[in-house]
Design a protein around this motif. Structure first.
Motif, PDB file in Angstrom:
ATOM      1  N   GLY A   1       0.814  -1.216   0.000  1.00 42.51           N
ATOM      2  CA  GLY A   1       0.000   0.000   0.000  1.00 42.51           C
ATOM      3  C   GLY A   1       0.842   1.258   0.000  1.00 42.51           C
TER       4      GLY A   1
ATOM      5  N   PHE B   1      -4.413   2.053   3.137  1.00 42.73           N
ATOM      6  CA  PHE B   1      -3.807   0.718   3.112  1.00 42.73           C
ATOM      7  C   PHE B   1      -2.964   0.479   4.368  1.00 42.73           C
ATOM      8  N   TRP B   2      -2.205   1.494   4.782  1.00 44.67           N
ATOM      9  CA  TRP B   2      -1.374   1.326   5.973  1.00 44.67           C
ATOM     10  C   TRP B   2      -2.236   1.090   7.206  1.00 44.67           C
TER      11      TRP B   2
END
Length: 434
Positions: A294, A299-300
């Motif tokens: 990501g 995403f993280w």
């Protein structure tokens, strides 16, 4: 009652860690100073663990808990005195962290042994999940609360809150009844050196437990390698946006809370490895590979959420196996041996992840680097892409770890091969056969 005391104590400790990290950065401007302080604590815990194991099985469990908590309280009071006198220095905090790490060598094994002493084995995972929550919940609130206190006071107030939390935790120990450990064997018949080595001999005689310990050690190394590069990776990929680091860490802490709640709500099972191994796979794929691939805060955050939510799931059931298989009168020494192995993992991870990312992967992922042409479509080739590869690689290794654990029969079948400690006495003490 014990859980509530530990929850408050961990909240105070997390606030102190946050405040000290800011103080050290303002004082020196070097992140390595904070890393070295953490290293001192882990090293002290590892060094003192064999000694702690011998004493835990010799001493009264309540007395051991009180002594270890009082030691941590005295360390905090020492920091208050240094800051109050205006003479606090970084090297002094190293020494105090060594004392704190030595106390943790007693605290972690004796609390784990106490759970198995007070609870029925069906409730071990739930009790372990509650203790996991006592570590995760403060992670949601401690940084923000500490930041608020620092706006109108200084670090001495936070240290005072931490000291008060230890007093409350010690007080809860006097309010509960702890059954006496029945000595079925001459558990303390050997010398101190023999007692210190007992936990390692115990595991070597039982390949399933040895495999369980090595599996957890390897997973801890992989997890810590990601933990140490998360903040610099996000800072590098966002141009130094600290708010995004805070968002990701907060979402991760929430994941830890949810993971602990889920474990507590699930029905007991006699096949804990069936839940542990899939947990490692989810941790590795979603909590590591996805996070590395990501390139945005979404995403993280999702990846860090799954990483933290899987850890209570894995560790609660893993700890329950030890509590269920190891006899109470030797749990202090065996759990201390495990504690030593577990505390070697973070220094190894910290000592390898940083140099690998700084001197190998980051240069190789720059424009024209050796890996940039091949791996750029996966993680990009800007600043932080080399650290992102740490997440991808450790995630893939985690999947291989779960596969290896499944293929190693003594570990996969550890629950059926080793009798529970409350089974027939002869079976309980029989070494495992391969």
């Amino acid at each position: 009652m014990i859980w509530s005391g530990q929850l408050l104590s961990t909240l105070g400790t997390r606030m102190t860690n946050f405040a000290l990290s800011i103080w050290i950065w303002d004082k020196t401007g070097r992140a390595s100073d904070l890393a070295l302080m953490t290293f001192c604590a882990f090293l002290a815990t590892a060094v003192f663990s064999p000694i702690a194991g011998s004493l835990i099985d010799r001493w009264d469990r309540r007395l051991t808990i009180i002594i270890s908590d009082v030691g941590s309280l005295v360390s905090t009071l020492g920091m208050i005195a240094l800051f109050w006198a205006g003479s606090a220095a970084v090297w002094q905090l190293y020494l105090i962290n060594i004392v704190t790490g030595a106390c943790l060598a007693f605290q972690v094994p004796v609390y784990n042994a106490t759970i198995s002493q007070m609870m029925s084995k069906e409730k071990f995972p739930r009790a372990n999940a509650m203790m996991s929550l006592s570590k995760s919940v403060p992670g949601v609130f401690a940084p923000g609360l500490a930041a608020v206190l620092l706006t109108f006071a200084d670090i001495k107030l936070i240290l005072a809150v931490d000291a008060l939390s230890y007093v409350v935790a010690i007080g809860t120990i006097f309010l509960v009844t702890m059954p006496e450990v029945v000595k079925k064997t001459a558990a303390n018949g050997g010398g101190r050196l023999s007692d210190s080595l007992f936990g390692f001999r115990y595991m070597i005689q039982r390949p399933g437990l040895l495999g369980l310990s090595l599996m957890t050690f390897t997973l801890t190394v992989l997890a810590a390698m990601g933990w140490i590069v998360l903040t610099p990776m996000i800072m590098a990929r966002t141009g130094g946006d600290q708010s995004q680091v805070g968002v990701v860490q907060a979402v991760g802490a929430i994941g830890g809370v949810i993971g602990g709640v889920v474990v507590g709500a699930l029905r007991p099972t006699e096949r804990k490895m069936v839940r542990i191994l899939p947990g490692i796979v989810v941790f590795s794929v979603l909590g590591r590979v996805l996070l590395g691939l990501g390139q945005s805060v979404v995403f993280w955050s999702v990846g860090w959420f799954f990483a933290w939510s899987c850890l209570p799931f894995i560790l609660s059931y893993e700890q329950a196996i030890w509590q269920q298989k190891v006899a109470p009168e030797v749990q202090g020494r065996v759990f201390a041996a495990r504690n030593l192995v577990d505390n070697l993992a973070p220094p190894i991870a910290f000592g390898t992840a940083g140099p690998i990312s700084d001197f190998v992967l980051e240069p190789a992922m720059r424009h024209g680097g050796a890996l940039a042409r091949v791996l750029r479509p996966l993680v990009g080739n800007g600043a932080g892409s080399g650290m992102a590869l740490i997440f991808v690689f450790t995630g893939l290794l985690g999947v291989l770890l779960a596969l290896g654990a499944f293929l190693f029969r003594p570990l996969r079948e550890v629950e059926s091969r080793i009798p529970d400690h409350d089974d027939e006495y002869a079976k309980e003490n029989a070494p495992e056969t391969v």
